[in-house]
Design a protein around this motif. Structure first.
Motif, PDB file in Angstrom:
ATOM      1  N   MET A 167      39.113  13.094  12.209  1.00  0.00           N
ATOM      2  CA  MET A 167      39.037  14.422  11.598  1.00  0.00           C
ATOM      3  C   MET A 167      38.156  15.334  12.420  1.00  0.00           C
ATOM      4  SD  MET A 167      36.617  13.039   8.537  1.00  0.00           S
ATOM      5  CE  MET A 167      35.617  11.653   8.978  1.00  0.00           C
ATOM      6  N   ASN A 168      37.062  14.777  12.896  1.00  0.00           N
ATOM      7  CA  ASN A 168      36.134  15.642  13.629  1.00  0.00           C
ATOM      8  C   ASN A 168      36.025  15.193  15.086  1.00  0.00           C
ATOM      9  OD1 ASN A 168      35.006  13.269  12.893  1.00  0.00           O
ATOM     10  ND2 ASN A 168      33.544  14.199  11.453  1.00  0.00           N
ATOM     11  N   VAL A 169      37.180  14.869  15.644  1.00  0.00           N
ATOM     12  CA  VAL A 169      37.150  14.457  17.043  1.00  0.00           C
ATOM     13  C   VAL A 169      37.267  15.671  17.945  1.00  0.00           C
ATOM     14  CG1 VAL A 169      38.423  13.255  18.825  1.00  0.00           C
ATOM     15  CG2 VAL A 169      37.976  12.147  16.662  1.00  0.00           C
ATOM     16  N   THR A 170      36.294  15.815  18.804  1.00  0.00           N
ATOM     17  CA  THR A 170      36.295  16.955  19.701  1.00  0.00           C
ATOM     18  C   THR A 170      36.542  16.427  21.114  1.00  0.00           C
ATOM     19  OG1 THR A 170      34.146  17.030  18.676  1.00  0.00           O
ATOM     20  CG2 THR A 170      35.027  19.115  19.467  1.00  0.00           C
ATOM     21  N   THR A 172      29.439  11.839  17.283  1.00  0.00           N
ATOM     22  CA  THR A 172      30.736  11.563  17.923  1.00  0.00           C
ATOM     23  C   THR A 172      30.933  12.315  19.238  1.00  0.00           C
ATOM     24  OG1 THR A 172      31.543  11.420  15.672  1.00  0.00           O
ATOM     25  CG2 THR A 172      33.190  11.301  17.430  1.00  0.00           C
ATOM     26  N   ARG A 203      35.481  16.736  24.573  1.00  0.00           N
ATOM     27  CA  ARG A 203      34.355  17.401  25.209  1.00  0.00           C
ATOM     28  C   ARG A 203      34.867  18.074  26.484  1.00  0.00           C
ATOM     29  NH1 ARG A 203      30.131  13.517  27.150  1.00  0.00           N
ATOM     30  NH2 ARG A 203      29.957  12.706  25.057  1.00  0.00           N
ATOM     31  N   GLU A 235      32.011   7.467  26.587  1.00  0.00           N
ATOM     32  CA  GLU A 235      33.432   7.599  26.287  1.00  0.00           C
ATOM     33  C   GLU A 235      33.545   8.414  25.002  1.00  0.00           C
ATOM     34  OE1 GLU A 235      35.731   6.455  28.189  1.00  0.00           O
ATOM     35  OE2 GLU A 235      34.916   4.740  29.290  1.00  0.00           O
ATOM     36  N   ILE A 236      34.572   9.254  24.945  1.00  0.00           N
ATOM     37  CA  ILE A 236      34.801  10.046  23.747  1.00  0.00           C
ATOM     38  C   ILE A 236      35.864   9.332  22.912  1.00  0.00           C
ATOM     39  CG2 ILE A 236      35.529  12.297  22.876  1.00  0.00           C
ATOM     40  CD1 ILE A 236      33.098  12.549  24.503  1.00  0.00           C
ATOM     41  N   PRO A 237      35.582   9.050  21.632  1.00  0.00           N
ATOM     42  CA  PRO A 237      36.579   8.365  20.797  1.00  0.00           C
ATOM     43  C   PRO A 237      37.863   9.183  20.685  1.00  0.00           C
ATOM     44  CG  PRO A 237      34.446   8.447  19.711  1.00  0.00           C
ATOM     45  CD  PRO A 237      34.348   9.322  20.912  1.00  0.00           C
ATOM     46  N   SER A 238      38.993   8.477  20.576  1.00  0.00           N
ATOM     47  CA  SER A 238      40.267   9.174  20.361  1.00  0.00           C
ATOM     48  C   SER A 238      40.376   9.595  18.907  1.00  0.00           C
ATOM     49  CB  SER A 238      41.438   8.264  20.719  1.00  0.00           C
ATOM     50  OG  SER A 238      41.269   7.732  22.006  1.00  0.00           O
ATOM     51  N   ALA A 239      39.765   8.826  18.001  1.00  0.00           N
ATOM     52  CA  ALA A 239      39.722   9.193  16.592  1.00  0.00           C
ATOM     53  C   ALA A 239      38.540   8.477  15.958  1.00  0.00           C
ATOM     54  CB  ALA A 239      41.026   8.800  15.890  1.00  0.00           C
ATOM     55  N   GLY A 240      38.153   8.956  14.779  1.00  0.00           N
ATOM     56  CA  GLY A 240      37.046   8.327  14.078  1.00  0.00           C
ATOM     57  C   GLY A 240      35.736   9.036  14.342  1.00  0.00           C
ATOM     58  N   SER A 241      34.672   8.543  13.722  1.00  0.00           N
ATOM     59  CA  SER A 241      33.381   9.196  13.936  1.00  0.00           C
ATOM     60  C   SER A 241      32.264   8.166  14.027  1.00  0.00           C
ATOM     61  CB  SER A 241      33.099  10.191  12.806  1.00  0.00           C
ATOM     62  OG  SER A 241      32.942   9.487  11.594  1.00  0.00           O
ATOM     63  N   ARG A 277      25.000   7.087  34.558  1.00  0.00           N
ATOM     64  CA  ARG A 277      25.093   6.830  33.122  1.00  0.00           C
ATOM     65  C   ARG A 277      23.728   6.471  32.551  1.00  0.00           C
ATOM     66  NH1 ARG A 277      30.615   3.668  31.557  1.00  0.00           N
ATOM     67  NH2 ARG A 277      31.934   5.509  31.737  1.00  0.00           N
TER      68      ARG A 277
END
Lengths: 376, 284, 272
Positions: free
Chosen positions: C1-4, A82, C6, A67-73, B184
């Motif tokens: 800030m560094n959310v990409t 991230t 994909r 899953e790709i975060p909506s915000a944060g790192s 996965r």
């Protein structure tokens, strides 16, 4: 090929530290994880504990890269990951239902990550045998996953996830499909493996007992937020919120009003009658007269005969259930309030249902929280 | 066999079951088995017993050529359907339920559309004054009309279209049986997207591929309508040859012998591959 | 800030595109036939240069087309009744009965749809010609019944497999006779399957082209045979109009059957 080999040696015994910074994950209008920050030390065993829907699995899936975060790192071993694809994160992941490849033998399953890293076949064979030996499955290499028991399948999944020596292992409720006895065996085995390999482990579970037994630290989640992070002792003995107190361990919940507060101590007048002394640390902003809940673990309730002159709550025994070394006694106090006391089994002697007693909370063990809507 | 135990009240009695199944079996014997036996006998008696017609089938360069072409076209149709169908099945698998249902409907609509209607559409598209030619000329790519119809390529495309649902459904079913954790897990173990497909998805979807491929191949061996309408005389296939022998040349014995050979071939293939095949499941 | 966000992997994007193109390919005939049938031109043009129902008018006014349509309808209705009765009975016997060789029999029952169409058609042509019945209503009905009944057996068997046989036992334990138990406990559960089977049977008969091709006579021909002749002779927009009607009829009916089968009542889920 050489660098693969050297890297496996380098990272052996070196768990990676993990840092989750202001992680947010939304699915459309639904927020699954709301602003979570958490640091996990190298070699630490951290459990993420929470009921289903609390967002714990989402945190894990973000770490794994599914899953790709909506915000944060997210940072693993000092490297930001991230947006890194899951196949380049070097993380071992253990899935709830093992996720063994059904068309490959046990050996090919364990060899898979090595093959993906281009390791020469002969060298890989040695690593596979070692990994299988680590999980006590030497000699099972030629079987298909379907020919193994649940516990064996879980061990193959473990062998596969550690064979490429990842510095971090993520486990998503790995033991929930096993029966109680096997689960306890596997808990010990996983713990042992983690110590031997010096792995960092993030272990997602909804089973509070499992989290308490296995973890160095526990992060309790509810509704996408972190409720508390602490050692098992802290989580159990000093829950930060009423949610944690309710979710971890058995507890008696006694509604009342803060009656008096002086410094770090206070008393709560219970709705059903009677008073109870509670510690009131400064961070609990509970003014006199505010609605409160007192939480009392069953093992912190002492049972005295009625009329012994001790200060406590008058109650009547209504039932008991025997659990080997201990016995759980259920009482009814004034106002119909139910309380459970867990006592050594021998203390049951002479107590029959209907017996009048006085219940005495152990000094300093009661916890007091502001009463929220959820307790109603 | 314990389910057949005499005491099981959930089952109908023997005589009752027989009475229920008998009517259809009788119709089947009278209007299916008996005619096929008659056809076989027509190929063997002319009027006395003879293998002459089989000899003709198996020695004539012309009929052998048709057999060869039928096999080649059937194989190409199966390949075509696989190449076009696999991505459709994969798309269906990757979509949320609503999207998968829409794609599923798009797969089933052609299945439920008459073969004739579809042949008609391909004719309209591919004929000399058809849509494709008009478009090519309109774009200035070609100066005059080209003949796209009445050749093997046209048959492969049109018959491939007819057979696509039979390819897509079994593949989709085997893809749907792969739990999300497997790809996965492969990714987490370091596999690239292409490696995930090569090592996990493809091997696990192979039963569906095999079932679809065999189904398309076998059904196309006996296909009549599309090859008759889309294929030309130079791309004659077996079914069209049989029909020609019977309706035009009135050569019943030869037509019957050709039919018998086709029937035996199909039965052999089904028998050989029965464990891979899933007949009667496409409509589900 | 560094959310990409994909982007999809190129291989995945390509596979998806191939899938979408495949879906478009599947829809080509439908997308071609419908516009042509409502275009005004005598010659086929795409896209159509206007809208007209002229060809539908021609179709309705043509006694040849109407005769064929009525003949096909007559056959299909009779086939539906006959094959639904035969198929449901056979499915009951095969899934709930006590028969020796039930497995072999359930394979044999599928033979008409597994055997190459052309062989079945030629055999039936020979059979009915020798009886002097080629082109007759009876011949068509019998031939199509053989081809349609397997579909009824498949759908009804599936419905029966999903219906719990213990329900009938429960009904009998509550005092119902065997037949009343079937009518009240099992029939309501399999009814959607039976109706779906009937719809399949109707469409199989109405759309059947190969057997009809051989059995049809100059006078008595089915709609598919008539289309076949027209296609062999000339590609006219009237065929597009027939095709459109035929497509909407089949897709509508079979869509209905699919919905019925989805809506079939199911046993409440029991926790494993």
């Amino acid at each position: 090929m050489a660098d693969v080999a050297t890297r496996t040696i380098d990272t052996a015994g070196m768990g990676a530290d993990v840092s989750i910074r202001s992680l947010v994950k939304r699915y459309g209008p639904v927020t699954a994880v709301e602003d979570i920050s958490l640091a996990v030390a190298s070699g630490e065993f951290l459990s993420v504990l929470g009921p289903s829907g609390s967002g714990k699995t989402t945190v894990l899936m973000c770490l794994a890269g599914f899953e790709i975060p909506s915000a944060g790192s997210l940072h693993i071993g000092g490297r930001e990951v991230t947006a890194l694809p899951p196949n380049r994160r070097e993380i071992g992941v253990i899935f709830q239902r093992y996720a063994l490849f059904p068309h490959m033998s046990v050996r090919d399953n364990v060899r898979f990550p090595l093959k993906m890293r281009g390791m020469a076949r002969r060298q890989a064979e040695a690593v596979v045998e070692e990994a299988l030996a680590t999980v006590r499955l030497s000699g099972f290499g030629d079987r298909l996953p379907a020919q193994l028991s649940g516990g064996q399948q879980q061990r193959v999944a473990l062998a596969r996830a550690i064979s490429f020596r990842p510095p971090l292992l993520l486990m998503d409720e790995p033991l929930s499909a096993l029966d109680k006895k096997l689960r306890e065996e596997m808990q010990a085995e996983i713990k042992d493996l983690q110590r031997r390999l010096g792995l960092t482990v993030i272990f997602v579970t909804h089973d509070q007992e499992e989290a308490l037994t296995m973890s160095d630290r526990i992060a309790v989640m509810s509704h996408g937020r972190l409720e508390q992070v602490g050692t098992p002792e802290e989580i159990y003995g000093n829950p930060a919120t009423s949610f944690v107190a309710r979710f971890v361990g058995e507890t008696n919940i006694l509604p009342g009003i803060v009656h008096r507060r002086s410094g770090q101590d206070g008393t709560v007048a219970l709705d059903g009658g009677g008073e109870i002394a509670v510690p009131l640390p400064a961070e609990r902003r509970l003014a006199e007269g505010s609605a409160a809940e007192v939480m009392l673990r069953p093992e912190h309730v002492a049972v005295m005969p009625a009329g012994s002159g001790v200060n406590g709550l008058a109650a009547r025994l209504v039932g008991h259930s025997f659990a080997g070394a201990t016995v759980a006694l259920t009482f009814e106090a004034a106002g119909g309030q139910r309380l459970v006391a867990r006592r050594p089994a021998r203390e049951l002697a002479g107590l029959a249902p209907g017996a009048e007693v006085v219940l005495v909370p152990e000094a300093g063990q009661a916890r007091c929280f502001a009463r929220t809507g959820q307790g109603a | 066999m314990s389910a057949l135990a005499a005491g099981d009240r959930r089952r109908l009695s023997g005589p009752a079951s027989l009475m229920l199944v008998a009517p259809f079996v009788l119709v089947l014997i009278a209007v299916f088995c008996w005619p096929i036996l008659q056809l076989l006998s027509a190929s063997l008696f002319d009027p006395d017993f003879t293998l002459r017609h089989y000899e003709q089938v198996l020695t004539s360069e012309f009929t052998l050529g048709v057999f060869l072409r039928t096999f080649r076209v059937s194989f190409l149709v199966a390949c075509f359907a696989l190449v076009v169908g696999y991505p459709v099945a994969a798309l269906m698998r990757s979509l949320p339920p609503m999207g998968a249902a829409i794609v599923g409907a798009c797969v089933l609509i052609p299945l439920w559309t008459s073969v004739l209607v579809r042949s008609f559409a391909w004719t309209v598209l591919l004929q000399r004054n058809g849509v494709v030619n008009e478009a090519l000329q309109g774009l200035g790519i070609t100066s005059g009309p080209l003949s796209f119809l009445y050749n093997e390529a046209a048959v492969v495309i049109a018959q491939g279209h007819v057979m696509l649902p039979f390819m897509i459904m079994p593949i989709y079913q085997s893809l749907r049986a792969i739990p999300d954790e497997l790809p996965r897990a492969a990714l987490s173990l370091g596999a690239s997207r292409t490696a995930v497909f090569r090592e996990v998805i493809w091997p696990l979807s192979r039963p569906g591929v095999v079932a679809g491929f065999l189904m398309v191949f076998i059904v196309t061996l006996g296909a009549f309508v599309t090859p008759a309408l889309i294929g030309g005389p130079r791309s004659l296939m077996l079914a069209t040859l049989i029909s020609g022998e019977i309706t035009e040349n009135l050569n019943w014995p030869l037509g019957a012998a050709l039919s018998a050979v086709l029937l035996v071939m199909v039965m052999l293939l089904i028998g050989l591959f029965s464990r891979f095949l899933r007949f009667g499941r496409v409509e589900m | 800030m560094n959310v990409t966000t994909r982007l999809p992997h190129p291989a995945i994007a390509a596979a998806r595109l191939a899938g979408i193109l495949g879906v478009l390919f599947l829809l080509i005939p439908t997308l071609i036939v419908v516009p042509i049938s409502v275009g005004p031109d005598k010659y086929l043009h795409f896209p159509p240069r206007g809208f007209s129902l002229e060809w539908y008018g021609t179709l309705i006014g043509d006694p040849g087309w109407m005769r064929a349509a009525l003949f096909s309808l007559q056959i299909a209705v009779l086939v539906t009744l006959l094959s639904t009765a035969l198929g449901t009975a056979a499915a009951l016997a095969l899934t709930r009965g006590r028969l020796h060789g039930a497995r072999a029999l359930s394979v044999a029952v599928l033979a008409p749809i597994v055997a190459p169409n052309i062989v079945v058609a030629v055999a039936m042509y020979l059979f009915f010609s020798r009886l002097g019945m080629s082109g007759s209503l009876v011949a068509f009905v019998l031939a199509h019944t053989v081809l349609a009944t397997p579909y009824v057996v498949i759908t009804v068997s599936a419905a029966l497999a999903a219906a719990d046989p213990d329900l009938e036992l429960a009904a009998m334990s509550l005092g119902a006779s065997r037949s009343r138990a079937f009518v009240h406990a099992t029939l309501p559960l399999i009814l959607p399957g039976v109706i779906a089977g009937a719809v399949f049977a109707f469409v199989v008969s109405f759309d059947e082209a190969v057997v009809s091709f051989f059995l049809s006579s100059v006078r008595d021909k089915t709609l598919p045979r008539k289309i076949f002749e027209e296609l062999d002779y000339d590609v006219s927009p009237v065929v597009a109009a027939v095709s459109t009607v035929l497509t909407f009829l089949s897709v509508g009916l079979l869509g209905l059957a699919a919905v019925l089968r989805r809506r079939a009542p199911r046993a409440p889920a029991t926790k494993a």
